[in-house]
Write a protein that holds these residues in place. Structure first.
Motif, PDB file in Angstrom:
ATOM      1  N   PHE B  13      41.356  33.401  43.497  1.00 11.41           N
ATOM      2  CA  PHE B  13      41.501  34.384  42.417  1.00 11.41           C
ATOM      3  C   PHE B  13      40.914  33.837  41.105  1.00 11.41           C
ATOM      4  O   PHE B  13      40.266  34.570  40.366  1.00 11.41           O
ATOM      5  CB  PHE B  13      42.965  34.791  42.232  1.00 11.41           C
ATOM      6  N   ALA B  14      41.151  32.542  40.837  1.00  9.59           N
ATOM      7  CA  ALA B  14      40.609  31.943  39.605  1.00  9.59           C
ATOM      8  C   ALA B  14      39.084  31.965  39.632  1.00  9.59           C
ATOM      9  O   ALA B  14      38.439  32.250  38.621  1.00  9.59           O
ATOM     10  CB  ALA B  14      41.125  30.511  39.456  1.00  9.59           C
ATOM     11  N   LEU B  16      37.227  34.132  41.124  1.00 10.38           N
ATOM     12  CA  LEU B  16      36.763  35.524  40.974  1.00 10.38           C
ATOM     13  C   LEU B  16      37.014  36.065  39.561  1.00 10.38           C
ATOM     14  O   LEU B  16      36.546  37.168  39.236  1.00 10.38           O
ATOM     15  CB  LEU B  16      37.448  36.429  42.011  1.00 10.38           C
ATOM     16  N   ALA B  17      37.735  35.293  38.738  1.00 10.78           N
ATOM     17  CA  ALA B  17      38.069  35.756  37.386  1.00 10.78           C
ATOM     18  C   ALA B  17      36.952  35.448  36.392  1.00 10.78           C
ATOM     19  O   ALA B  17      37.190  34.969  35.283  1.00 10.78           O
ATOM     20  CB  ALA B  17      39.386  35.126  36.945  1.00 10.78           C
ATOM     21  N   ASP B  18      35.720  35.721  36.780  1.00 14.98           N
ATOM     22  CA  ASP B  18      34.560  35.513  35.904  1.00 14.98           C
ATOM     23  C   ASP B  18      33.421  36.413  36.392  1.00 14.98           C
ATOM     24  O   ASP B  18      33.086  36.375  37.584  1.00 14.98           O
ATOM     25  CB  ASP B  18      34.136  34.040  35.947  1.00 14.98           C
ATOM     26  N   PRO B  19      32.817  37.206  35.475  1.00 18.96           N
ATOM     27  CA  PRO B  19      31.786  38.163  35.908  1.00 18.96           C
ATOM     28  C   PRO B  19      30.548  37.509  36.533  1.00 18.96           C
ATOM     29  O   PRO B  19      29.985  38.056  37.485  1.00 18.96           O
ATOM     30  CB  PRO B  19      31.432  38.928  34.629  1.00 18.96           C
ATOM     31  N   ARG B  22      31.482  36.453  40.020  1.00 14.90           N
ATOM     32  CA  ARG B  22      31.567  37.629  40.910  1.00 14.90           C
ATOM     33  C   ARG B  22      30.163  38.107  41.286  1.00 14.90           C
ATOM     34  O   ARG B  22      29.913  38.480  42.438  1.00 14.90           O
ATOM     35  CB  ARG B  22      32.360  38.756  40.242  1.00 14.90           C
TER      36      ARG B  22
END
Lengths: 122, 122
Positions: B13-14, B16-19, B22
């Protein structure tokens, strides 16, 4: 994707990148709960839990009623759906890669048989 | 859930927490790519992209061949599935809440009709 949507997604994934916050989301998926109820399963102070709730609230994953004295926390499932959609879309792209490869291999296996038939006819 | 599984989920999750990260995952969902290919769409230096790749690699979301000179990045879809499972499970819990509420309301609506019938018979 717009920047607003990207920012929402970033905030949602960042909020989920913590085991305590995920446990809070799982608890709220079963029904609304007060801060005291949410804090009960954790060896954590109320201010500690409040900090996590603020991150979840800022991400939009949870909301709290402003008017009531007993302010239960409420899961906003729509934000969870945004994260779910993103992962599902990319997971599907990955699967389609292999589907395309399977089709290509099937075509290649059919091709020699077809040209052999062509040769027999000619 | 074991701590190892929780740690994996937190890291996924961490990551994926950046555009940008992603976008890298979305690109790799379409097929393996080199660092240069991954950097192309971004106004970002190669060291900048490498930093993001390291976060993705540590989370297990991507892998890189150690032996080859041209080391393409490869999406590890299983880690994406872990995140997908977690969200799906909690989304389902949320839906079940409303299913239970619907059943309860339907039971309550049937109950007076049934007792009215009972009264007519008696």
């Amino acid at each position: 994707m717009t920047t607003v949507a990207e920012d929402r997604l970033t905030a949602a994934f960042a909020a989920l990148a913590d085991p305590t916050r995920r446990a809070i989301v799982s608890r709220l998926a079963r029904g609304d709960a007060s801060v005291t109820e949410l804090a009960a399963p954790f060896a954590m102070s109320l201010p500690g839990i409040s900090k996590h709730l603020k991150v979840l609230e800022r991400s939009g994953l949870i909301s709290r009623r402003r008017d009531a004295q007993f302010r239960p926390c409420h899961l906003e499932a729509g934000v969870l759906d945004g994260a779910l959609d993103w992962i599902t879309t990319n997971r599907r792209l990955w699967d389609e890669r292999f589907d395309k490869l399977d089709t290509l291999l099937a075509d290649l296996q059919r091709a020699p048989a077809a040209s052999a038939k062509g040769r027999r006819r000619g």
